[in-house]
Design an enzyme around this catalytic site. Structure first.
Site, short mmCIF file in Angstrom:
data_model
loop_
_atom_site.label_atom_id
_atom_site.label_comp_id
_atom_site.label_asym_id
_atom_site.label_seq_id
_atom_site.Cartn_x
_atom_site.Cartn_y
_atom_site.Cartn_z
N GLY A 99 0.82 -1.19 0.00
CA GLY A 99 0.00 0.00 0.00
C GLY A 99 0.86 1.25 0.00
CG LEU A 100 2.19 2.93 3.04
CD1 LEU A 100 3.54 2.75 3.68
CD2 LEU A 100 1.34 3.90 3.84
CB CYS A 101 1.01 3.52 -3.85
SG CYS A 101 -0.01 2.03 -3.82
N GLY A 102 -1.31 6.01 -2.38
CA GLY A 102 -2.48 6.79 -2.73
C GLY A 102 -3.63 5.92 -3.22
#
Length: 285
Positions: free
Chosen positions: A87-90
């Site tokens: 994750g952590l990709c908008g």
């Protein structure tokens, strides 16, 4: 009002998070440059493959192979969805999943998911998954794409599905991307109109039909591989942008917290001075 100790603890926490987001931004930026170079390297082979198909169609007077059709014959669809494992990709992963979910509406659809994010998304929504592949969203080879293409082609030839789609992400720039849908099978012959070399003198042996039977699976594998490469670039770009925004937000929070800390500290000093003065006045009376 929060105490000075609470504010200092909060400042330390935000600063630690900022260091992490900054490091992730730098890592994503470094990987992005290599991924973009890889994306450029996939284009020549894909273009040549399309050119061969177009020239065979022109030489044969049309693409009448069973793998070609302007529109699918039925409503049964196999959808290959390319998402990330992290994750952590908008909104990168959720946008691709929503694109695939919209495609499945009104169809008798089954999925092949690449990436744990897509697998988890569709499992929660009880959409049937034929196969799930994880752990290759950032580290993949052409063989991974070939395995997906072989599976899709086998199910299509056996008549289990009337069409095969690829849902991935289109690279626009390092900070911009958009989900896209590509129909892999049946291949639309109209997509190749005008791509043939009118001056080509190539002869295909033993026949155009035999060459098509060989080249179309390669074309499908190449499109899937290109989708994996492009998705990797888009994921890294989205993560770089998200981490850059998170770092900026952390900087703003740190500025606000430091200002609040100074105000509370100044208020505490003022109170202490007031108490000292008051005590001194009381003793002198």
């Amino acid at each position: 009002m929060a105490s000075m100790r609470d504010i200092k603890r909060r400042i330390k926490s935000v600063n630690s998070t900022r260091q992490i987001t900054k490091a992730m931004n730098l890592v994503a930026s470094s990987k992005l440059n290599r991924a973009k170079a890889r994306l450029e390297g996939t284009k020549p082979f894909a273009e040549e493959t399309r050119k061969v198909i177009a020239e065979i169609g022109a030489a044969a007077g049309g693409l009448n192979n069973s793998l070609f059709a302007v529109e699918p014959k039925g409503n049964k669809a196999l959808v290959i969805v390319l998402t990330g494992d992290k994750g952590l990709c908008g909104g990168y992963n959720i946008n691709v999943c929503k694109e695939a979910q919209a495609l499945c509406q009104g169809k008798d659809a089954k999925l092949i998911t690449v990436g744990s994010k897509g697998r988890d998304y569709f499992k929660r929504r009880d959409i049937p998954i034929d196969k799930s592949v994880v752990g290759i969203s950032e580290r993949f080879e052409y063989g991974d794409a070939a395995a997906l293409g072989e599976r899709a082609l086998k199910l299509y030839r056996e008549g289990e599905f009337d069409a095969v789609y690829l849902v991935c992400t289109k690279y626009i720039s390092s900070i911009s991307s958009a989900p896209k849908t590509v129909r892999l099978l049946p291949v639309n012959p109209r997509e190749f109109e005008g791509e043939a070399d009118a001056n080509s003198l190539v002869l295909y042996e033993p026949s155009e039909e035999t060459v098509l039977e060989y080249i179309v699976p390669k074309y499908v594998d190449t499109v899937i591989y290109g989708g994996l490469v492009e998705a990797s670039v888009c994921e890294l770009g989205a993560r770089m942008t998200a981490m850059d925004a998170a770092t900026d937000n952390a900087d703003e929070m740190l500025a606000d917290l430091n200002l609040l800390y100074n105000r509370v500290r100044q208020s505490a000093i003022t109170n202490e001075i007031t108490e000292i003065v008051s005590g001194s006045n009381a003793l002198s009376q």
